[in-house]
Design an enzyme around this catalytic site. Structure first.
Site, short mmCIF file in Angstrom:
data_model
loop_
_atom_site.label_atom_id
_atom_site.label_comp_id
_atom_site.label_asym_id
_atom_site.label_seq_id
_atom_site.Cartn_x
_atom_site.Cartn_y
_atom_site.Cartn_z
N GLU A 198 4.39 5.08 34.61
CA GLU A 198 5.13 5.05 35.86
C GLU A 198 4.10 5.34 36.96
O GLU A 198 3.40 6.35 36.88
CB GLU A 198 6.22 6.12 35.86
N ARG A 239 3.65 14.09 21.86
CA ARG A 239 2.74 14.04 23.00
C ARG A 239 1.63 15.05 22.86
O ARG A 239 1.75 16.03 22.11
CB ARG A 239 3.48 14.20 24.33
N LYS A 276 2.80 15.45 35.35
CA LYS A 276 2.36 14.84 36.60
C LYS A 276 2.92 15.60 37.79
O LYS A 276 2.28 15.69 38.82
CB LYS A 276 2.79 13.38 36.64
P1 ATP Z 1 4.64 13.20 32.82
O1 ATP Z 1 5.63 13.98 32.02
O2 ATP Z 1 3.29 13.80 32.91
O3 ATP Z 1 5.16 12.75 34.16
P2 ATP Z 1 5.40 10.68 31.76
O4 ATP Z 1 5.73 10.53 30.34
O5 ATP Z 1 6.55 10.69 32.68
O6 ATP Z 1 4.41 11.89 31.95
P3 ATP Z 1 4.53 8.00 32.14
O7 ATP Z 1 3.74 7.41 33.25
O8 ATP Z 1 5.93 7.57 31.98
O9 ATP Z 1 4.43 9.56 32.27
O10 ATP Z 1 3.76 7.80 30.76
C1 ATP Z 1 3.25 6.57 30.31
C2 ATP Z 1 3.11 6.61 28.82
O11 ATP Z 1 2.23 7.66 28.45
C3 ATP Z 1 4.45 6.88 28.16
O12 ATP Z 1 4.57 6.01 27.06
C4 ATP Z 1 4.35 8.31 27.73
O13 ATP Z 1 5.09 8.52 26.57
C5 ATP Z 1 2.85 8.49 27.49
N1 ATP Z 1 2.46 9.88 27.69
C6 ATP Z 1 2.66 10.65 28.79
N2 ATP Z 1 2.21 11.90 28.60
C7 ATP Z 1 1.71 11.94 27.35
C8 ATP Z 1 1.10 12.96 26.55
N3 ATP Z 1 0.92 14.20 27.01
N4 ATP Z 1 0.70 12.63 25.30
C9 ATP Z 1 0.87 11.39 24.83
N5 ATP Z 1 1.42 10.39 25.52
C10 ATP Z 1 1.85 10.64 26.77
MG MG Z 2 7.76 8.67 31.58
#
Ligand code: ATP
Ligand code: MG
Length: 700
Positions: free
Chosen positions: A37, A262, A272
């Protein structure tokens, strides 16, 4: 391309894909996607997901799309889109022309929604967000149906059309899926599919004022792109039935969703939202601040893509959430840079060293190895002259035992140069040593004495008149605590920020060759660590270096302790001496028997107290700095203040010390071991030695 070698390890996702290929499940295709995102910069957790998704595509001859999940216009920005592309490319992955946006599918998603309304599988709801929340029920109570749930499809179609054309204000209506208000899975209790949001989108501008929810967009986007394996993190496991429901009702293709754990990394935050907070509140200098766990921060700090890929390979993929020690990440960059970063000499805290018997005005060029690990990296010339700088802490006027570096009367080697012997010091009015005077032995050029005499230390140095000045930024962990608890890691995480995460050293002196170092280039400063030229602030007139990582390897140590978990001390309280024959009635029962092998798991050593003091805010603790003969001091917090209200008196004492106890992060700092003491009711005494023992001697 890579200097870090690793063979891809098997994991449960690969097993699933291999089976799918064998059964020809998706026509023998493997097509994954990385779906960020664009509401922030990518972090090391995303790197895990990138390496996994792109890595699987590479390994199975498939494809991986880069898809921006841009369904929330209020938080998203083109700056983030651009940074994400830069970071994925930098990590070494290529999406070719498969750069997609959920917003490209807004019309298609809208049509999908109409299809569901017509099927009576979706309806426009006039309840407020708050009412919807109330009606939703809880894990133990079923939800309540909305009074609008059975509204005829024609009415919902008309209202949905009016929502789209902008007739209604934000929050006044939503489109909901019509599933089951009593489902044990809360995600299936008529989830919201569309909301009204009069906001400009960074790609679609003002075309839309209704936006699909992530849950309504994600699975359909995968389906539109013909993704075969939709890999996501564990928290989406409960959403899978909902994605399946949408796809089944829409009668469109079905990727297989696979969830993995994760990445959580010690000593840092990874959400984020929190990272954005640090940026917005100026706690760090930006998303690319070298202390940030973002890919741009790590890059600026000097990390290589190879090291990050190697890290992601090593941590593997699992189904269970866990915390990875940041020491493993540091191990990976060290391993990579050890092989390829040229070594140079730099003095971070300069102390002038004058060689009295070296002719004034003379200078020579000495040969120095660029990397002893790799002879093909060759040698370079380093200027030497009568006045040099050495590291301030490589000299001590009154050295403690085991300090082998320079001190009055002591001879040491200057790397690639000569043996020098300290013959005097110059002090300022405050009594601080400002200059060390030495004599050198011309016969020791290159670093060896023809008469075979040995020295115990080799120091790095730079020639004072030739060296260049630089600023060096020394970083430490962002959080002072390795694994914040749930509450600590929550809204209050800022109380855990390490106030010493950045130390700026001005007036450092570097060997002159570094004046030509390009931004981003990486070096080992001998004996100090790996450093890289800051890509933002460094100029030829004012070079700035970032410390990437120290030379000290904590990871191997952690692994060793993990392999060899020390026996738990069931009763650390020693039994006080009592007069022979008297049977105590108040005796703490003796612990169950152990064998000599159990006992030998304890590594007991002689530790000499070098510093001791009170701990502000802790009325039971004393802080000890203990010399265990390792060339550094261990910090230990001991609950002995009641018996030693003036801990200074302990300095010089030789104590019995448990040296292989896992370090423990306490509120006041890391405690790296335990001293033994005897105690009883209202009495306590530490176990000490008298006699001729050295720090680090074994106790058995
Ligand atoms: P945050 O919680 O930091 O905002 P998010 O999951 O909302 O992270 P996205 O931009 O949606 O952020 O993530 C893109 C991809 O990266 C998704 O498939 C998510 O599952 C993966 N991802 C995000 N954080 C992690 C992590 N700590 N370990 C492994 N994969 C991750
Ligand atoms: Mg996400």
């Amino acid at each position: 391309m890579s200097s870090v070698d690793f063979t891809p390890a098997p994991n449960f996702i690969k097993t699933i894909i291999t089976e799918d290929l064998q059964t020809n499940k998706s026509g023998g295709r493997v097509h994954t996607r990385f779906p960020p995102e664009p509401n922030g910069y990518l972090h090391i957790g995303h790197a895990k997901s990138i390496c996994l998704n792109f890595g699987l595509a590479l390994e199975f001859n498939g494809l991986c799309n880069l898809r921006f999940d841009d369904t929330n216009p209020s938080k998203e920005d083109v700056e983030y889109v651009e940074s994400i592309k830069t970071d994925v490319r930098w990590l070494g992955f290529d999406w070719a022309d498969r750069e997609y946006y959920a917003s490209d599918y807004f019309q298609q998603l809208y049509d999908f929604a109409l299809r569901l309304i017509r099927k009576r599988k979706a309806y426009v709801d006039d309840l407020s967000a708050e009412q919807i929340r109330e009606f939703r029920g809880t894990l133990t109570e079923p939800g309540k149906e909305s009074p609008f749930r059975n509204r005829p499809p024609e009415e919902s179609l008309a209202l949905f059309e009016r929502m789209r054309s902008g007739e209604f204000p934000d929050g006044s209506r939503v489109l909901r899926a019509r599933i089951d208000m009593s489902s044990p899975n809360l995600n299936l209790r008529d989830p919201v599919m569309y909301r009204i949001l009069h906001a400009e989108h960074h790609r679609t501008g003002n075309t839309w004022c209704i936006y699909p929810m992530y849950d309504f967009a994600h699975g359909q986007c995968d389906s539109i792109e013909d993704i075969t394996h939709s890999i996501c993190t564990l928290e989406f496991e409960d959403h899978r039935p909902l994605y399946d429901w949408f796809l089944n009702e829409l009668e469109i293709g079905h990727p297989q969703q696979i969830e993995f754990a994760r990445l959580n990394l010690s000593h840092t935050v990874m959400s984020k939202r929190k990272l954005l907070q640090l940026v917005q509140e100026g706690v760090v200098s930006g998303w690319d601040d070298p202390r940030m766990p973002t890919l741009s921060g790590l890059r600026r700090r000097g990390y290589t893509p190879e090291a990050i890929r190697s890290f992601c390979e090593r941590i593997g993929v699992a189904k269970r959430d866990s915390m990875v020690d940041v020491a493993l990440l540091e191990y990976c960059i060290r391993e990579d840079l050890n092989k390829r970063a040229p070594r140079v000499m730099a003095v971070l805290r300069p102390l002038r060293l004058v060689i009295d018997n070296y002719p004034e005005g003379r200078e020579e060029e000495l040969d120095a190895l660029n990397n002893p690990e790799d002879p093909t990296m060759g040698t370079r010339k380093v200027p030497f002259s009568r006045e040099l700088f050495i590291e301030e802490d490589d000299f001590m006027e009154t050295p403690p035992a085991k300090f082998y570096r320079l001190s009055p009367g002591r001879e040491v080697r200057l790397r690639y140069a000569y043996f020098v012997k300290c013959v005097g010091v110059v002090k300022n009015q405050g009594g601080r040593v400002t200059e060390v005077h030495c004599t050198y032995d011309p016969n020791t050029k290159g670093g060896d004495a023809p008469d075979g005499r040995k020295v115990k230390a080799t120091l790095h140095w730079v020639s004072a008149p030739h060296s260049i000045a630089a600023e060096v930024r020394v970083y430490d962990h962002l959080l002072s605590k390795a694994e914040p608890s749930e509450e600590e890691g929550g809204a209050d995480f800022k109380t855990l920020l390490n106030r010493r995460s950045l130390e700026v050293l001005k007036g450092c002196r570097l060997e002159p060759g570094l004046s030509k170092a390009a931004p981003g280039s990486r070096f080992q400063f001998e004996r100090l660590g790996y450093f890289s030229v800051d890509s933002e602030d460094s100029t030829p007139e004012h070079p700035v270096f970032n410390r990437t990582v120290t030379l000290k390897d904590e990871w191997t140590k952690i692994q060793k302790t993990q392999e060899k978990e020390p026996a738990k001390l069931k009763s650390p309280k020693a039994i006080p001496e009592i007069s022979a024959g008297r049977q105590r009635t108040d005796l703490v029962p003796i612990a169950p028997e152990i064998t000599i092998d159990d006992f030998s798991m304890l590594d007991l050593r002689v530790a000499v107290v070098r510093e001791a003091g009170l701990v502000p805010g802790a009325d039971k603790l004393v802080k000890l700095m203990l010399d265990v003969g390792e060339g550094r001091l261990r910090q230990v917090f001991a609950g002995i203040r009641s018996a030693y209200p003036e801990p200074e008196n302990l300095v010089g004492k030789k104590m019995m010390f448990v040296a292989n106890l896992k370090p423990r992060q306490m509120k006041f700092g890391l405690s790296e071991g335990m001293i033994l003491a005897g105690s009883g009711k209202n009495r306590l005494a530490v176990a000490t030695f008298d006699g001729d023992l050295e720090p680090g001697d074994k106790v058995s």
